[in-house]
Design a protein around this motif. Structure first.
Motif, PDB file in Angstrom:
ATOM      1  N   GLY A  40       0.809  -1.203   0.000  1.00 19.10           N
ATOM      2  CA  GLY A  40       0.000   0.000   0.000  1.00 19.10           C
ATOM      3  C   GLY A  40       0.843   1.254   0.000  1.00 19.10           C
ATOM      4  O   GLY A  40       0.500   2.258  -0.639  1.00 19.10           O
ATOM      5  N   ALA A  70      -9.512   4.732  -5.917  1.00 18.74           N
ATOM      6  CA  ALA A  70      -9.124   3.467  -6.547  1.00 18.74           C
ATOM      7  C   ALA A  70      -7.740   3.022  -6.070  1.00 18.74           C
ATOM      8  O   ALA A  70      -7.409   1.829  -6.142  1.00 18.74           O
ATOM      9  CB  ALA A  70      -9.132   3.614  -8.066  1.00 18.74           C
ATOM     10  N   PRO A  74      -7.595  -0.153  -2.166  1.00 19.52           N
ATOM     11  CA  PRO A  74      -6.751  -1.360  -2.175  1.00 19.52           C
ATOM     12  C   PRO A  74      -5.589  -1.268  -1.190  1.00 19.52           C
ATOM     13  O   PRO A  74      -5.217  -2.273  -0.579  1.00 19.52           O
ATOM     14  CB  PRO A  74      -6.248  -1.431  -3.625  1.00 19.52           C
ATOM     15  N   ALA A  77      -6.956  -2.163   2.123  1.00 17.95           N
ATOM     16  CA  ALA A  77      -7.239  -3.600   2.192  1.00 17.95           C
ATOM     17  C   ALA A  77      -5.962  -4.408   2.385  1.00 17.95           C
ATOM     18  O   ALA A  77      -5.915  -5.350   3.184  1.00 17.95           O
ATOM     19  CB  ALA A  77      -7.957  -4.046   0.913  1.00 17.95           C
ATOM     20  N   LEU A  78      -4.894  -4.033   1.681  1.00 20.03           N
ATOM     21  CA  LEU A  78      -3.618  -4.741   1.826  1.00 20.03           C
ATOM     22  C   LEU A  78      -3.043  -4.557   3.226  1.00 20.03           C
ATOM     23  O   LEU A  78      -2.473  -5.485   3.808  1.00 20.03           O
ATOM     24  CB  LEU A  78      -2.627  -4.241   0.779  1.00 20.03           C
TER      25      LEU A  78
END
Length: 301
Positions: A40, A70, A74, A77-78
């Protein structure tokens, strides 16, 4: 869970116990959290300076904000995968086993669907609750402004009612989610069962859970907010003319500080969750007696 005192824990004992447990394998937990945050971090470096959703004239820049989201979603989430890996390592150490960077991430594969599903379900419930709570808050605030005839006083009442509403939603979120990691990793529960388990263990302890988790949240996020303010982050939102003016180098320094601070504080959050889970089990289910009986049976008494 022999490393945790087999008795009910006080407010301070939960926090102090989490710190002491974290210190025993500080380097390992920090490394696990750091590795989880690196992908990230690389994505944020590639992003550069995030947008504010406004151009310098104050006009909404929806496309720019969508691109940033966008990247940011992620990255978040990582980072969460790293949090799960820290929880896997701590669970192993609490049960007297060994833990390593490799075993933490390998061990995160099996419980990933249940842990991720449980947190997404908890988030959905909290968001829906937030919508329900904020409707009457907005009505009360608007009525206060209209009835009092003083915008400042009305906004003060509105702010106070809104703060109370936010604390209610936060208390619900913490109660729904605080025991998901332990329920999945230590009890093998699926996502809906883990959420129900968290709700059950939180019975009669709304304020206690809220208080403990708020302290942890302040320790977890406070330094990052401080760095954000230090580098002029809030000015990007309070003054549209400053949108996008933070240099890429300065943004990279801030991202690096966030990486190090987050990796340092994340294991404390996870350890606190395990200690709070244990405390609630002892108080509601006499888990201390259950553990003592199991130990006696093992000793052949």
């Amino acid at each position: 869970m022999s490393v945790i005192p087999q008795r009910p824990l006080g407010f301070g004992e939960i926090l102090d116990g989490a710190i002491q447990f974290y210190r025993r394998d500080f380097g390992l937990y920090f490394l696990i959290a750091l590795v989880g945050a690196l992908p990230g971090y690389a994505m944020l470096l590639a992003l550069g300076t995030p947008g504010t959703g406004l151009d310098p004239s104050g006009t909404p820049a929806v496309g720019e904000l969508g691109f940033d989201l966008a990247i940011l979603l992620p990255a978040t989430a990582l980072s969460w995968v790293g949090t799960l890996a820290v929880a896997v390592a701590m669970c192993a150490r609490m049960e007297g086993g060994a833990a390593s960077l490799e075993s933490a991430y390998r061990g995160a594969l099996r419980p990933f669907p249940s842990a991720a599903g449980g947190h997404l379900l908890a988030l959905l419930i909290a968001v829906l609750a937030g919508v329900v709570v904020m409707i009457p808050v907005t009505i009360v605030g608007a009525a206060a402004i209209a009835a009092l005839g003083n915008l400042v006083v009305g906004l003060t009442v509105f702010g106070f009612v809104g703060l109370v509403g936010a604390l209610v939603v936060l208390a619900l979120w913490f109660r729904i989610s605080f025991a998901i990691f332990p329920a999945v990793l230590m009890e093998g529960r699926a996502a809906p069962e883990a959420v129900r388990r968290s709700l059950k263990l939180g019975k009669g302890a709304w304020f206690r859970i809220l208080g403990v988790m708020l302290v942890v949240w302040i320790i977890r996020e406070g330094p990052s907010f401080g760095a954000f303010a230090l580098f002029g982050g809030f000015e990007m939102f309070t003054s549209p003319t400053t949108a996008g003016t933070v240099s890429g180098g300065l943004q990279a320094v801030q991202n690096t500080l966030d990486l190090l601070i987050g990796s340092f504080t994340k294991p404390f959050l996870v350890a606190t969750v395990f200690f709070l889970y244990h405390d609630r089990r002892v108080r509601l289910e006499a888990a201390d007696l259950e553990t003592a009986a199991a130990a006696m049976a093992t000793d052949g008494r």
